[in-house]
Design an enzyme around this catalytic site. Sequence first.
Site, PDB file in Angstrom:
ATOM      1  N   GLU A 164       8.778  16.013  17.006  1.00 62.42           N
ATOM      2  CA  GLU A 164       9.124  15.763  14.852  1.00 62.42           C
ATOM      3  C   GLU A 164       8.477  17.204  14.326  1.00 62.42           C
ATOM      4  OE1 GLU A 164      10.081  11.817  12.062  1.00 62.42           O
ATOM      5  OE2 GLU A 164       8.064  12.325  12.897  1.00 62.42           O
ATOM      6  N   LYS A 215       0.427  -1.385   0.041  1.00 59.86           N
ATOM      7  CA  LYS A 215       0.132   0.013  -0.113  1.00 59.86           C
ATOM      8  C   LYS A 215       0.768   0.903  -0.046  1.00 59.86           C
ATOM      9  CE  LYS A 215      -1.396   2.848   2.641  1.00 59.86           C
ATOM     10  NZ  LYS A 215      -1.758   3.928   2.281  1.00 59.86           N
ATOM     11  N   GLY A 253      -4.888   4.542   4.255  1.00 61.86           N
ATOM     12  CA  GLY A 253      -4.095   4.298   5.749  1.00 61.86           C
ATOM     13  C   GLY A 253      -5.160   3.346   7.197  1.00 61.86           C
ATOM     14  N   PRO A 254      -6.436   4.237   7.104  1.00 56.64           N
ATOM     15  CA  PRO A 254      -7.718   4.532   7.910  1.00 56.64           C
ATOM     16  C   PRO A 254      -8.533   2.388   7.180  1.00 56.64           C
ATOM     17  CG  PRO A 254      -7.177   6.427   7.877  1.00 56.64           C
ATOM     18  CD  PRO A 254      -6.564   5.782   6.637  1.00 56.64           C
ATOM     19  N   GLU A 303       9.813   1.442  11.574  1.00 53.78           N
ATOM     20  CA  GLU A 303      10.375   2.178  11.297  1.00 53.78           C
ATOM     21  C   GLU A 303       9.323   3.314  11.156  1.00 53.78           C
ATOM     22  OE1 GLU A 303      11.932   5.416   9.862  1.00 53.78           O
ATOM     23  OE2 GLU A 303      12.862   4.693   8.228  1.00 53.78           O
ATOM     24  N   GLY A 329      -4.612   3.582  -1.966  1.00 55.72           N
ATOM     25  CA  GLY A 329      -6.019   4.152  -0.984  1.00 55.72           C
ATOM     26  C   GLY A 329      -5.391   4.662   0.595  1.00 55.72           C
ATOM     27  N   CYS A 385      12.683  11.258   7.934  1.00 53.34           N
ATOM     28  CA  CYS A 385      12.687  10.714   9.112  1.00 53.34           C
ATOM     29  C   CYS A 385      14.270  10.970  10.316  1.00 53.34           C
ATOM     30  CB  CYS A 385      12.379   9.385   8.951  1.00 53.34           C
ATOM     31  SG  CYS A 385      13.165   7.936   8.772  1.00 53.34           S
ATOM     32  N   VAL A 404      -7.209   0.748   3.999  1.00 49.07           N
ATOM     33  CA  VAL A 404      -6.379  -0.260   3.106  1.00 49.07           C
ATOM     34  C   VAL A 404      -4.799  -0.848   4.001  1.00 49.07           C
ATOM     35  CG1 VAL A 404      -5.054  -0.942   1.445  1.00 49.07           C
ATOM     36  CG2 VAL A 404      -6.642   0.693   0.952  1.00 49.07           C
ATOM     37  N   GLY A 405      -4.672   0.135   4.741  1.00 52.05           N
ATOM     38  CA  GLY A 405      -4.057  -0.103   5.485  1.00 52.05           C
ATOM     39  C   GLY A 405      -4.268  -0.656   7.003  1.00 52.05           C
TER      40      GLY A 405
END
Length: 475
Positions: free
Chosen positions: A383, A174, A207-208, A249, A205, A283, A210-211
Amino acid sequence: MTERTDTPTGHWIDGAVTPAASAETLEVVNPANGEVIAETPAGTPADVDRAVAAARTAFPGWAATAPADRAAVVRRIADGLQARVEEIARVITAEMGAPLSLSRAAQAGFPILVARSFADLAADFDWTEEAGNSLVVREPIGVVGAITPWNFPLQQTMSKVAPALIAGDTVVLKPSEAAPLTARILAEITAEAGLPPGVFNVVYGTGPIVGEAMSAHPDIDMISFTGSTRAGRRISAVAAETVKRVALELGGKGALVILDDADLPEAVEAGLKHVFVNGGQVCGAWPRMLVPRARHDEIVALTVAAAAQYTVGDPNDETTWVGPMASEAHRQKVEGHIERGIADGAKPVFGGLGRPEGLEKGAYVRPTIFTDVDPDSAIAQEEIFGPVLTIIPYRDEDEAVEIANNTMYGLTGGVFGEPGHALAVARRLRAGQVDVNGGEWNPLAPFGGYRQSGNGREFGRLGLEEFLETKAIQR
């Protein structure tokens, strides 16, 4: 008007473009001007089910393929990426705003190095070993769900796909909905390289949806995720219901410790590069620069002078160092951090609030340097993921280490100083990867975080082992 890129008309499942279960689409926006450049399907759990079924069906055959043959396919994938470097670079610049020069060198170049490094590793890897009367066998884990971010879309994809393929796993990817377009290019290249249908699949798609479906899926054996710590927590919670392996990660708040015996211009140059490259959307950046109190003003002056050389502008301009943020929403988030820093008493000695002059359109922010920063303040702890540097003085080496380690993160760091001295300090930093005097990136070195920067490692031998199960056969 921005020229539209090729728009994926379906997901990539079982080696071919497959119509989506829903007619709903997601827009891909060029952050430099706000124009829509493509659309992708808005994936559903039904699309995930089809992709996972294809990956599960393909798994036995790919797992039984000799490691040398799997490596040969990955090398051909690397060759295919090399042949399309310019196209890939321009697509990434259009979808997430990285300067074109960076897109060529890193966004498109690093994935090739990663793929080749894993292909080379396969020949010398200990797939089996003897331990007393036991034969220890390393086998593919199964179906891997790879969920990747927008800041280095192809690089982060290959950091997961290459070792998974070498290990003998099959993959459902994804890509980020904000930067999804290179996933189709990669899918086409895998087919041209001879990867069997079903071994690599792409479901577009959010995250909420498909993830979440991937994390919960009982036929996915592992989730490999790169992204925010908040999202990583959610994935871990959902994946725990099926006790699948999760490699994360996540975020970082790296510190660059400049020692009193450092080459100051060299240290400042490296520090700025690590916080301004890719617009600070890295990151592994070093957004905190820790400096000896007695040399604070000298280092601030050097840093401000060097920052003026970082040109902000159109990412298609070859002279641009800092392009737009990857989206307008992210621009507003970074701007909010700058505003919060000022409200909390930090002093912007370079940059500050507002868009850069002449760049009133697009997701641009002003690269910013703060002094008078409380090490416990929001801008020193959270961050920001933008081109924002905080310069923090320390009394002695022990305080420098204490400040560096005093965050919930532990992904990267840097130390500049006399080599032996710098190495000693580097060993005290609680981070997964620390550079001494600008040590070069090494695709064979493990990369990953301590604490809430994640778990597991990418790259090199340890990066390959993440995608393997271990079996002991007693005889």
